[in-house]
Scaffold this motif. Structure first.
Motif, PDB file in Angstrom:
ATOM      1  N   PHE A  14       0.826  -1.219   0.000  1.00 17.18           N
ATOM      2  CA  PHE A  14       0.000   0.000   0.000  1.00 17.18           C
ATOM      3  C   PHE A  14       0.855   1.261   0.000  1.00 17.18           C
ATOM      4  O   PHE A  14       1.753   1.409   0.825  1.00 17.18           O
ATOM      5  N   ASN A  36      -9.187  12.607   4.933  1.00 20.70           N
ATOM      6  CA  ASN A  36      -8.514  11.685   5.844  1.00 20.70           C
ATOM      7  C   ASN A  36      -7.841  10.575   5.052  1.00 20.70           C
ATOM      8  O   ASN A  36      -8.421  10.049   4.105  1.00 20.70           O
ATOM      9  N   GLY A  37      -6.617  10.256   5.435  1.00 23.12           N
ATOM     10  CA  GLY A  37      -5.901   9.160   4.777  1.00 23.12           C
ATOM     11  C   GLY A  37      -5.217   9.572   3.486  1.00 23.12           C
ATOM     12  O   GLY A  37      -4.677   8.725   2.768  1.00 23.12           O
ATOM     13  N   LYS A  40      -1.018  13.068   4.257  1.00 24.84           N
ATOM     14  CA  LYS A  40      -0.400  14.325   4.718  1.00 24.84           C
ATOM     15  C   LYS A  40       0.581  14.088   5.878  1.00 24.84           C
ATOM     16  O   LYS A  40       1.706  14.584   5.855  1.00 24.84           O
ATOM     17  N   THR A  41       0.122  13.353   6.892  1.00 29.70           N
ATOM     18  CA  THR A  41       0.982  13.125   8.057  1.00 29.70           C
ATOM     19  C   THR A  41       2.181  12.253   7.678  1.00 29.70           C
ATOM     20  O   THR A  41       3.304  12.499   8.139  1.00 29.70           O
ATOM     21  N   GLU A 175      -1.938  20.124  12.112  1.00 27.47           N
ATOM     22  CA  GLU A 175      -3.252  20.437  12.683  1.00 27.47           C
ATOM     23  C   GLU A 175      -3.197  21.303  13.946  1.00 27.47           C
ATOM     24  O   GLU A 175      -3.656  20.887  15.009  1.00 27.47           O
ATOM     25  N   HIS A 208      -7.409  20.820   8.821  1.00 24.69           N
ATOM     26  CA  HIS A 208      -8.763  20.556   8.319  1.00 24.69           C
ATOM     27  C   HIS A 208      -9.642  21.787   8.486  1.00 24.69           C
ATOM     28  O   HIS A 208     -10.727  21.856   7.918  1.00 24.69           O
TER      29      HIS A 208
HETATM   30  P1  ATP Z   1      -5.624  12.572   8.403  1.00 24.77           P
HETATM   31  O1  ATP Z   1      -6.092  13.831   7.779  1.00 24.77           O
HETATM   32  O2  ATP Z   1      -6.751  11.674   8.810  1.00 24.77           O
HETATM   33  O3  ATP Z   1      -4.601  12.760   9.481  1.00 24.77           O
HETATM   34  P2  ATP Z   1      -3.525  11.941   6.515  1.00 24.77           P
HETATM   35  O4  ATP Z   1      -3.733  12.628   5.222  1.00 24.77           O
HETATM   36  O5  ATP Z   1      -2.550  12.549   7.453  1.00 24.77           O
HETATM   37  O6  ATP Z   1      -4.911  11.701   7.222  1.00 24.77           O
HETATM   38  P3  ATP Z   1      -1.888   9.600   6.786  1.00 24.77           P
HETATM   39  O7  ATP Z   1      -2.017   9.542   8.266  1.00 24.77           O
HETATM   40  O8  ATP Z   1      -0.608  10.059   6.235  1.00 24.77           O
HETATM   41  O9  ATP Z   1      -3.075  10.442   6.166  1.00 24.77           O
HETATM   42  O10 ATP Z   1      -2.221   8.147   6.224  1.00 24.77           O
HETATM   43  C1  ATP Z   1      -2.226   7.838   4.837  1.00 24.77           C
HETATM   44  C2  ATP Z   1      -2.548   6.382   4.656  1.00 24.77           C
HETATM   45  O11 ATP Z   1      -1.431   5.589   5.024  1.00 24.77           O
HETATM   46  C3  ATP Z   1      -3.727   5.904   5.482  1.00 24.77           C
HETATM   47  O12 ATP Z   1      -4.493   5.011   4.714  1.00 24.77           O
HETATM   48  C4  ATP Z   1      -3.053   5.200   6.634  1.00 24.77           C
HETATM   49  O13 ATP Z   1      -3.868   4.164   7.136  1.00 24.77           O
HETATM   50  C5  ATP Z   1      -1.791   4.635   5.977  1.00 24.77           C
HETATM   51  N1  ATP Z   1      -0.667   4.503   6.916  1.00 24.77           N
HETATM   52  C6  ATP Z   1      -0.061   5.506   7.585  1.00 24.77           C
HETATM   53  N2  ATP Z   1       0.936   5.040   8.350  1.00 24.77           N
HETATM   54  C7  ATP Z   1       0.952   3.685   8.175  1.00 24.77           C
HETATM   55  C8  ATP Z   1       1.746   2.618   8.700  1.00 24.77           C
HETATM   56  N3  ATP Z   1       2.736   2.845   9.581  1.00 24.77           N
HETATM   57  N4  ATP Z   1       1.458   1.362   8.288  1.00 24.77           N
HETATM   58  C9  ATP Z   1       0.476   1.128   7.398  1.00 24.77           C
HETATM   59  N5  ATP Z   1      -0.310   2.087   6.862  1.00 24.77           N
HETATM   60  C10 ATP Z   1      -0.074   3.348   7.246  1.00 24.77           C
END
Ligand code: ATP
Length: 251
Positions: A14, A36-37, A40-41, A175, A208
């Motif tokens: 993934f 979400n997801g 970004k993080t 955030e 957000h």
């Molecule tokens: P949010 O706005 O909800 O914080 P985001 O844009 O920051 O979301 P991320 O937290 O970067 O999104 O996650 C992106 C994708 O990667 C998500 O589907 C998350 O489940 C997956 N993901 C993040 N870290 C890991 C990990 N250590 N192992 C497996 N999948 C991960």
């Protein structure tokens, strides 16, 4: 100031970040939005050096930092804010400012008391800087309060203050508006704007809260499914059909 090129972060099969390419210009507050997801993080973790990318490149101030340790990035002024570690809740607000990180490898290290040390050099100078920071953030009245007793918004201001105690140049804010009441939200926005305009800090801000993004950020980058969907001014990005679709598809 920062260039991210074709960055990929794979977990199993993934891709949390998928061929992501973007730049952040010095002197700007770049907004990073997306459902979400969107990744970004994970992108912040890659930029700060908490995790190593599967492939791609990161350049900071003209230097390839893709494989540089988080600690070295931190000392080059690439600073990511973190929640105040639990152990630090017992310390006063002033003490929290007097302690600065020796490492910035990730939240787990941050939570480790021993990863922190008192500011090197002249302690009186550190204290002077801490008071100046408190004055700037309008937190002098809570200087002797335990950090754990602060409101959500005051904690966010203190997190910003801890960044100001380092030699940060590019600050990654994840955030900042989360859990902050309306009054302190305005104050937080005002302080970020001043730090940017008058004190030379460059920011990348994940948020957000669209009001904060609109007020502070230019440009705004929208991510979805690990990659950049569109970049532009807030109105252009907000009204782009691809952005609306990405948010509607949010689960
Ligand atoms: P949010 O706005 O909800 O914080 P985001 O844009 O920051 O979301 P991320 O937290 O970067 O999104 O996650 C992106 C994708 O990667 C998500 O589907 C998350 O489940 C997956 N993901 C993040 N870290 C890991 C990990 N250590 N192992 C497996 N999948 C991960």
């Amino acid at each position: 100031m920062l260039e991210v090129e074709n960055l990929v972060m794979e977990y199993g099969g993934f891709r949390a970040v998928d061929r992501c390419t973007l730049t952040a210009e010095e002197g700007h507050i770049t907004g990073l939005i997306g459902p979400n997801g969107a990744g970004k993080t994970t992108l912040f973790n890659l930029i700060a050096g908490a995790i190593e990318p599967t492939s791609g490149r990161i350049r900071y101030m003209g230097e390839d930092i893709t494989h540089l340790s988080a600690d070295k990035r931190f000392h080059k002024g690439l600073v990511r804010t973190f929640q105040i570690p639990h152990e630090f809740h017992r310390l006063t607000v002033l003490e929290n400012l007097m302690m600065v990180p020796g490492h910035q490898a990730g939240e787990s290290l941050f939570a480790n008391w021993f990863a922190w040390g008192k500011v090197a050099g002249d302690e009186r100078e550190t204290e002077r800087r801490a008071w100046e920071t408190l004055e700037f953030l309008e937190l002098t009245h809570v200087a002797d309060e335990r950090a754990g007793n602060l409101s959500g918004g005051q904690k966010k201001l203190l997190e910003l203050g801890r960044t100001m105690m380092t030699d940060a140049r590019l600050v990654l804010l994840d955030e900042p508006a989360a859990g902050v009441n309306r009054t302190l939200l305005r104050k937080l926005e005002e302080k970020i704007a001043i730090l940017n305009k008058e004190r030379g800090y460059t920011f990348i801000l994940i948020e957000h809260d669209m009001e904060m993004i609109e007020k502070l950020c230019h440009p705004v980058i929208c991510m979805a499914e690990g990659t950049v969907l569109i970049e532009g001014d807030f109105q252009t990005v907000r009204s782009d059909p691809r952005v609306l679709e990405a948010y509607l598809g949010e689960t």
